[in-house]
Motif scaffolding. Structure first.
Motif, PDB file in Angstrom:
ATOM      1  N   SER A  73      22.384  16.209 -26.615  1.00 38.14           N
ATOM      2  CA  SER A  73      21.055  17.007 -26.305  1.00 38.14           C
ATOM      3  C   SER A  73      21.503  18.187 -25.371  1.00 38.14           C
ATOM      4  O   SER A  73      22.405  18.261 -24.720  1.00 38.14           O
ATOM      5  CB  SER A  73      20.423  15.757 -25.456  1.00 38.14           C
ATOM      6  OG  SER A  73      19.247  16.547 -24.764  1.00 38.14           O
ATOM      7  N   LYS A 491      14.100  15.320 -26.764  1.00 40.21           N
ATOM      8  CA  LYS A 491      13.614  15.551 -27.986  1.00 40.21           C
ATOM      9  C   LYS A 491      13.056  14.344 -28.618  1.00 40.21           C
ATOM     10  O   LYS A 491      13.676  13.334 -28.369  1.00 40.21           O
ATOM     11  CB  LYS A 491      14.624  16.179 -28.886  1.00 40.21           C
ATOM     12  CG  LYS A 491      14.962  17.729 -28.416  1.00 40.21           C
ATOM     13  CD  LYS A 491      15.949  18.448 -29.534  1.00 40.21           C
ATOM     14  CE  LYS A 491      16.266  19.825 -29.026  1.00 40.21           C
ATOM     15  NZ  LYS A 491      17.119  20.321 -30.066  1.00 40.21           N
ATOM     16  N   GLU A 493      13.206  13.494 -31.489  1.00 42.14           N
ATOM     17  CA  GLU A 493      14.306  12.935 -32.450  1.00 42.14           C
ATOM     18  C   GLU A 493      15.261  11.905 -31.949  1.00 42.14           C
ATOM     19  O   GLU A 493      15.467  11.103 -33.000  1.00 42.14           O
ATOM     20  CB  GLU A 493      14.856  14.104 -33.119  1.00 42.14           C
ATOM     21  CG  GLU A 493      13.973  15.136 -33.944  1.00 42.14           C
ATOM     22  CD  GLU A 493      13.700  16.213 -32.803  1.00 42.14           C
ATOM     23  OE1 GLU A 493      14.263  17.384 -32.945  1.00 42.14           O
ATOM     24  OE2 GLU A 493      12.863  16.087 -31.944  1.00 42.14           O
ATOM     25  N   VAL A 496      13.566   8.786 -32.140  1.00 41.72           N
ATOM     26  CA  VAL A 496      13.449   7.994 -33.398  1.00 41.72           C
ATOM     27  C   VAL A 496      14.847   7.477 -33.834  1.00 41.72           C
ATOM     28  O   VAL A 496      14.980   6.540 -34.385  1.00 41.72           O
ATOM     29  CB  VAL A 496      13.034   9.050 -34.208  1.00 41.72           C
ATOM     30  CG1 VAL A 496      13.069   8.709 -35.640  1.00 41.72           C
ATOM     31  CG2 VAL A 496      11.517   9.456 -33.906  1.00 41.72           C
ATOM     32  N   ALA A 497      15.778   8.242 -33.423  1.00 45.36           N
ATOM     33  CA  ALA A 497      17.263   8.023 -33.899  1.00 45.36           C
ATOM     34  C   ALA A 497      17.941   6.532 -33.294  1.00 45.36           C
ATOM     35  O   ALA A 497      18.395   5.982 -33.904  1.00 45.36           O
ATOM     36  CB  ALA A 497      18.316   9.113 -33.096  1.00 45.36           C
ATOM     37  N   GLN A 500      16.406   4.021 -35.600  1.00 49.69           N
ATOM     38  CA  GLN A 500      16.788   4.120 -36.829  1.00 49.69           C
ATOM     39  C   GLN A 500      18.164   3.516 -36.945  1.00 49.69           C
ATOM     40  O   GLN A 500      18.466   3.138 -38.049  1.00 49.69           O
ATOM     41  CB  GLN A 500      16.706   5.584 -37.098  1.00 49.69           C
ATOM     42  CG  GLN A 500      15.391   6.140 -37.443  1.00 49.69           C
ATOM     43  CD  GLN A 500      15.454   7.435 -38.199  1.00 49.69           C
ATOM     44  OE1 GLN A 500      16.415   8.202 -38.070  1.00 49.69           O
ATOM     45  NE2 GLN A 500      14.234   7.936 -38.800  1.00 49.69           N
TER      46      GLN A 500
END
Length: 579
Positions: A73, A491, A493, A496-497, A500
């Motif tokens: 990050s 972020k 994402e 989400v990561a 996932q």
């Protein structure tokens, strides 16, 4: 007394106050730092450690993969305090750098406020008290062991001094006249230092500049408050702002920050960190549903009882002569600036838990970028700078008929009362010795990462799972990267990561909802995870020893040669070859 010697005496005075208020920290400056277990203190230790680690190994200190591994990050939008990180690079000790940075900030904050106050306050005792109030306000003392960035205010009074020397404002003129290019340069340099300290403090400088200039742009000094038309216009502005902002909220326009706004009652509630004023009734109110976030440090608006009572008394005393501040063209706008910062703290006028009026200052929370300033109660910091200057200048105008001895006595009594109101409780100290020995031993184990349970991703707006902030402190000792993390801004994402990645998603699901596990990762997915992350260990915190995540992780890892151990009340899963 020569100015240099006087400055040194004043600086040492405020440094001495820091040593007294934080004792016995001074005896452990190189081996401990003030902290609140489980809170953000450890994140700021991580900040300093990471900056030094990156800088000394030739990496960009504003990017990291120590958290959110392997994606990593950026740290530009994080409350990073690189100014103390730079100090750590120079002296090679994070804890000493933190303590020296805090000491310098408090001492310089007081010294700068002292010299700013002395522009309009003749009494050296009242000048010292003005500096004390700004440097050691309950807002800052409550945040001393928790939010290191928010107490790095040393530049603020020096910036105001430079700003007043740099520019001359005139009504009807948009841009100011430059009086001193050297002072303009000083403003720029102080702004850069502030940028490396904290963005809230930086915005404080920006807002001060704009509010000061708006006194002239809006011709506030020409308003006739004895004319009914002035009050009618003010009432119209308040009515339009209240209805307009309510319509914006009903339309679903994001109003980041208003939820964090203060309550007028909070001005009367001393924080729990107060040594002498931690009343039981205040604690009950502080932790009640009166606030949107019961028990939050962001509810603090207390600045003592003596100073507001003095300011109110002087305001009601209509026959007193005009103060030096009110007679000075550069001092006149300060009252307007103070009023606006007070309104900033309560963008929606909230009284005892009930929202009464949407103030025009609420509009800031609907403006993109500016609405990143989510905690309006933090503007009490600037109130602590301006209110003493205005009040003490007015006090000197009111006591002109008193003998000098009586003035000194009154000043001394006021100082003593304020000091007792502000005096904090003893701060907890975090030390390297408080790090469990296992984490130190983990540094010698092969592997890239440590997978902690509980795990999670957190920032100032969202949270998925939970990562104890102590893990950020421990990382400086075990030196393994973490798949999750906690930063001021993360972020989307990365949230989400986390969900996932099959193994991390499964562990997060078991950790948060053990009754609805969902699908487990396949053996191939577990193998891919182990090859990519190369975990040195999976560590289950002692509070999760009997949690369903333990047998689940055992079932997941045993086919791959991991063994289970109990070390220091923690459950550890390590590859068999590293036992």
């Amino acid at each position: 007394m020569p100015r240099i010697l006087r400055s040194l005496v004043v600086l040492l005075f405020y440094a001495g106050v820091f040593i007294v208020f934080t004792w016995p920290l001074a005896g452990n400056f190189a081996t401990a730092f003030p902290a609140v277990p489980g809170h953000d203190s450890y994140q700021f230790y991580w900040n300093v450690w990471h900056f030094r680690e990156a800088a000394t190994t030739g990496h960009n200190p504003f990017v990291t993969d120590w958290l959110f591994y392997p994606a990593g990050s950026g740290l530009i939008m994080h409350a990073y305090i690189p100014i103390i990180g730079m100090l750590a690079v120079l002296i090679g000790n994070e804890m000493l750098a933190i303590n020296l940075g805090l000491l310098a900030s408090y001492a310089l904050s007081g010294t700068g406020a002292y010299y700013l106050a002395r522009r309009w306050v003749k009494s050296p005792v009242l000048g010292l008290l003005a500096g004390f109030i700004f440097a050691y306000s309950p807002y800052k003392l409550q945040r001393l062991p928790e939010h290191f960035n928010l107490v790095l205010t040393a530049t603020v009074p020096f910036y105001v001094l430079a700003f007043l020397r740099a520019f001359e404002f005139r009504e009807g003129r948009l841009l100011p006249i430059v009086r001193s290019r050297a002072a303009v340069l000083a403003c720029c340099l102080l702004g850069i230092i502030t940028l490396l300290s904290d963005y809230y403090v930086l915005f404080g400088l920006i807002y001060f500049s704009l509010l000061y200039a708006s006194w002239y742009w809006l011709r506030i000094g020409r308003l006739n408050w004895r004319n009914w038309r002035t009050w009618a216009v003010l009432a119209g502005i308040l009515l339009v702002s209240h209805i307009g902002i309510r319509l914006l909220r009903l339309a679903g326009v994001p109003d980041s920050g208003k939820w964090w706004g203060g309550d007028v009652v909070a001005f009367l509630l001393p924080p729990a960190t107060s040594r002498w004023l931690d009343f039981a009734w205040a604690g009950r109110l502080y932790n009640s549903s009166l606030f949107n976030m019961p028990g939050s440090i962001e509810n603090t608006l207390f600045i003592g009882y003596a100073l507001p009572a003095l300011a109110l008394s002087l305001w009601l005393w209509r026959r007193r002569p005009r103060s030096l501040r009110a007679q000075d063209a550069q001092g006149k706008p300060l009252l307007w600036v103070l009023l606006m910062f007070l309104l900033f703290t309560v963008p929606t006028l909230r009284i005892y838990g009930h929202e009464r009026l949407n103030l025009p200052t609420s509009l800031l929370h609907f403006i993109p970028f500016f609405n990143n300033i989510r905690c309006p109660t933090r503007w009490i910091m600037l109130v602590g700078l301006l209110l003493p200057i205005i009040s003490f200048s007015a006090l000197e105008a009111a006591w002109q008929g008193l003998k000098p001895s009586s003035r000194y006595l009154l000043s001394g009594v006021l100082f003593a009362v304020v000091a007792l109101e502000f005096w904090p409780k003893t701060y907890y100290q975090a030390t390297a010795a408080s790090v469990p020995a296992f984490y130190r031993q983990l540094a010698a184990r092969p592997g890239t990462t440590l997978i902690p349970i509980p795990l999670g991703v957190t920032d100032g707006n969202r949270q998925a799972g939970h990562l104890p902030t102590e893990q950020l402190f421990y990382q400086a000792f075990h030196r393994k990267k973490l798949p999750g993390g906690y930063l001021s801004r993360v972020k989307p994402e990365l949230f989400v990561a986390l969900r996932q990645q099959p193994v991390l998603r499964a562990l997060l699901q078991v950790q948060t909802h053990p009754d609805s596990l969902g699908s487990s990762p396949t053996p191939g997915q577990v193998r891919d995870f182990l090859q990519r992350y190369k975990p040195a260990a999976f560590v289950i915190d002692s509070s999760y020893r009997t949690h369903p995540v333990r047998p689940y992780l055992r079932q997941l890892l045993q086919p791959f040669g991991y063994t289970e151990q109990v070390v220091e009340q923690r459950v550890i899963f390590v590859p068999a070859t590293t036992r």
